[in-house]
Design a protein around this motif. Structure first.
Motif, PDB file in Angstrom:
ATOM      1  N   ILE A  67       0.487  -1.206   0.545  1.00  0.00           N
ATOM      2  CA  ILE A  67       0.304  -0.045  -0.359  1.00  0.00           C
ATOM      3  C   ILE A  67       0.899   1.185  -0.350  1.00  0.00           C
ATOM      4  N   ILE A  68       1.915   1.174   0.710  1.00  0.00           N
ATOM      5  CA  ILE A  68       2.649   2.136   1.125  1.00  0.00           C
ATOM      6  C   ILE A  68       3.530   2.081   0.258  1.00  0.00           C
ATOM      7  N   LEU A  69       4.117   1.277  -0.528  1.00  0.00           N
ATOM      8  CA  LEU A  69       5.710   1.160  -1.703  1.00  0.00           C
ATOM      9  C   LEU A  69       4.738   2.176  -2.628  1.00  0.00           C
ATOM     10  N   SER A  70       3.244   1.550  -3.208  1.00  0.00           N
ATOM     11  CA  SER A  70       2.777   1.825  -3.969  1.00  0.00           C
ATOM     12  C   SER A  70       2.375   3.368  -4.145  1.00  0.00           C
ATOM     13  N   LEU A  71       2.131   3.949  -2.691  1.00  0.00           N
ATOM     14  CA  LEU A  71       1.759   5.288  -3.066  1.00  0.00           C
ATOM     15  C   LEU A  71       2.822   5.930  -2.684  1.00  0.00           C
ATOM     16  N   MET A  72       4.200   5.418  -2.594  1.00  0.00           N
ATOM     17  CA  MET A  72       5.964   6.104  -2.208  1.00  0.00           C
ATOM     18  C   MET A  72       5.937   5.970  -3.969  1.00  0.00           C
ATOM     19  N   ALA A  73       5.705   5.227  -4.358  1.00  0.00           N
ATOM     20  CA  ALA A  73       6.040   5.145  -6.017  1.00  0.00           C
ATOM     21  C   ALA A  73       5.092   6.099  -7.251  1.00  0.00           C
ATOM     22  N   LEU A  74       4.236   6.443  -6.399  1.00  0.00           N
ATOM     23  CA  LEU A  74       2.884   7.640  -7.122  1.00  0.00           C
ATOM     24  C   LEU A  74       3.321   8.487  -7.173  1.00  0.00           C
ATOM     25  N   TYR A  75       3.525   8.746  -6.206  1.00  0.00           N
ATOM     26  CA  TYR A  75       4.443  10.701  -5.563  1.00  0.00           C
ATOM     27  C   TYR A  75       5.325  10.982  -6.114  1.00  0.00           C
ATOM     28  N   TYR A  76       6.537   9.839  -6.245  1.00  0.00           N
ATOM     29  CA  TYR A  76       7.513   9.880  -6.912  1.00  0.00           C
ATOM     30  C   TYR A  76       7.800  10.212  -8.736  1.00  0.00           C
ATOM     31  N   LYS A 122       8.679  19.314  -7.958  1.00  0.00           N
ATOM     32  CA  LYS A 122       9.655  18.855  -7.299  1.00  0.00           C
ATOM     33  C   LYS A 122       9.213  18.497  -6.282  1.00  0.00           C
ATOM     34  N   LYS A 123      10.399  17.311  -5.054  1.00  0.00           N
ATOM     35  CA  LYS A 123       9.555  16.279  -4.494  1.00  0.00           C
ATOM     36  C   LYS A 123      10.180  17.020  -3.207  1.00  0.00           C
ATOM     37  N   ASN A 124       9.129  16.575  -2.224  1.00  0.00           N
ATOM     38  CA  ASN A 124       9.416  16.563  -1.078  1.00  0.00           C
ATOM     39  C   ASN A 124      10.623  15.475  -0.085  1.00  0.00           C
ATOM     40  N   ASN A 125      11.202  15.929   0.227  1.00  0.00           N
ATOM     41  CA  ASN A 125      12.159  14.295   1.369  1.00  0.00           C
ATOM     42  C   ASN A 125      11.931  13.913   2.177  1.00  0.00           C
ATOM     43  N   TRP A 126      11.382  15.037   3.051  1.00  0.00           N
ATOM     44  CA  TRP A 126      10.268  14.332   4.117  1.00  0.00           C
ATOM     45  C   TRP A 126       9.413  13.670   3.641  1.00  0.00           C
ATOM     46  N   TYR A 127       8.294  14.582   3.397  1.00  0.00           N
ATOM     47  CA  TYR A 127       7.597  13.196   2.891  1.00  0.00           C
ATOM     48  C   TYR A 127       7.436  11.967   2.298  1.00  0.00           C
ATOM     49  N   LEU A 128       8.574  11.989   1.716  1.00  0.00           N
ATOM     50  CA  LEU A 128       9.328  10.311   1.245  1.00  0.00           C
ATOM     51  C   LEU A 128       9.387   9.423   2.741  1.00  0.00           C
ATOM     52  N   LEU A 129      10.385  10.093   3.279  1.00  0.00           N
ATOM     53  CA  LEU A 129      10.636   9.689   4.736  1.00  0.00           C
ATOM     54  C   LEU A 129       9.854   9.659   5.510  1.00  0.00           C
ATOM     55  N   ALA A 130       8.772  10.528   5.520  1.00  0.00           N
ATOM     56  CA  ALA A 130       7.513  10.080   6.259  1.00  0.00           C
ATOM     57  C   ALA A 130       7.568   8.403   5.695  1.00  0.00           C
ATOM     58  N   ILE A 161       6.445  18.829   7.851  1.00  0.00           N
ATOM     59  CA  ILE A 161       5.965  19.760   6.809  1.00  0.00           C
ATOM     60  C   ILE A 161       4.772  20.722   6.900  1.00  0.00           C
ATOM     61  N   ILE A 162       4.034  19.905   7.892  1.00  0.00           N
ATOM     62  CA  ILE A 162       2.719  21.446   7.431  1.00  0.00           C
ATOM     63  C   ILE A 162       3.479  22.512   8.105  1.00  0.00           C
ATOM     64  N   GLY A 163       3.740  22.098   9.329  1.00  0.00           N
ATOM     65  CA  GLY A 163       4.666  23.533   9.988  1.00  0.00           C
ATOM     66  C   GLY A 163       5.282  24.573   9.315  1.00  0.00           C
ATOM     67  N   SER A 164       6.531  24.351   9.026  1.00  0.00           N
ATOM     68  CA  SER A 164       7.242  24.822   8.020  1.00  0.00           C
ATOM     69  C   SER A 164       6.742  25.759   6.904  1.00  0.00           C
ATOM     70  N   GLN A 165       4.867  25.381   6.771  1.00  0.00           N
ATOM     71  CA  GLN A 165       4.122  26.050   5.246  1.00  0.00           C
ATOM     72  C   GLN A 165       2.832  26.328   6.346  1.00  0.00           C
ATOM     73  N   LEU A 166       3.060  27.222   7.292  1.00  0.00           N
ATOM     74  CA  LEU A 166       1.701  27.564   7.907  1.00  0.00           C
ATOM     75  C   LEU A 166       2.481  29.053   7.306  1.00  0.00           C
ATOM     76  N   LYS A 167       0.799  29.898   7.216  1.00  0.00           N
ATOM     77  CA  LYS A 167       1.085  31.072   7.783  1.00  0.00           C
ATOM     78  C   LYS A 167       0.793  32.354   8.790  1.00  0.00           C
ATOM     79  N   PRO A 168       1.506  33.085   9.167  1.00  0.00           N
ATOM     80  CA  PRO A 168       0.769  34.143  10.725  1.00  0.00           C
ATOM     81  C   PRO A 168      -0.778  33.876  10.736  1.00  0.00           C
TER      82      PRO A 168
END
Length: 204
Positions: free
Chosen positions: A40-49, A54-62, A97-104
């Protein structure tokens, strides 16, 4: 066109292995679960990749930690704590990941985002506490962490109000629901329908 075909194929693969795993859970077939749950997750990782330029490596690690958690939680007794630890690391990375993108945001928005998830974790832990035993501290830590995941997702929705933030929040709530059912099934009262419900909410 080639990339589009790949993503379509991987999307089909993701839903196929997900459905086959759910069937395995429903009919209590350990072989089907052993084969298809890790996919399940392996196919999701491949789909994301292959879908994202512009890939987020933190997301792939998660996702990698989620894959590890899935594998470890197939042993619901001896490796349960290690599975929780793997998913805890996933939650921490999602928060980053979400925190780094949060607006004030305003103080009112912060308080409004905190209250529902604070109530959730207090109620859940109060239901589970008498049966947690040696798992008390790990489950409390995990409960607090996933609640923070919910808080930052709700706060993200408050400050952006986009379709993406709405879908993200819905996904986080489903994730929390899935994990809550795992905890209730193991530490409160086991029910026959939990297995399928856990996987459906997790996959969604």
């Amino acid at each position: 066109m080639k990339t589009n075909n790949i993503t379509k194929g991987l999307t089909f693969l993701f839903f196929t292995v997900s459905i086959l795993d759910i069937i395995g859970v429903a009919i209590h077939n350990s072989l089907l679960q052993a084969i298809f749950k890790p996919m399940i997750i392996l196919s999701l990782m491949a789909l994301y990749y292959f879908s994202i330029e512009k890939k987020n490596n933190w997301y792939l690690l998660a996702l990698a930690f989620s894959f590890l958690g899935d594998v470890l939680l197939m042993d619901k007794n001896n490796l349960f704590l290690y599975g929780i630890a793997a998913f805890l690391l996933s939650q921490i990375l999602y928060i980053k990941i979400i925190g780094s993108q949060l607006k004030p945001s305003s103080l009112k928005q912060k308080i409004t985002a905190i209250i529902p998830f604070l109530i959730y974790v207090i109620i859940l832990l109060s239901i589970l506490k008498s049966n947690l035993g040696e798992f008390l501290i790990p489950v409390v830590i995990y409960g607090i962490t996933i609640s923070i995941f919910g808080v930052v997702s709700l706060l993200n929705y408050f400050v952006s109000k986009t379709k993406i933030s709405q879908v993200l929040l819905f996904g986080v709530i489903l994730f929390i629901l899935s994990d809550s059912m795992i905890a209730l099934n193991k530490f409160h009262e086991a029910k026959a329908y939990y297995g399928v419900a856990i996987m459906i909410t997790y996959i969604l």
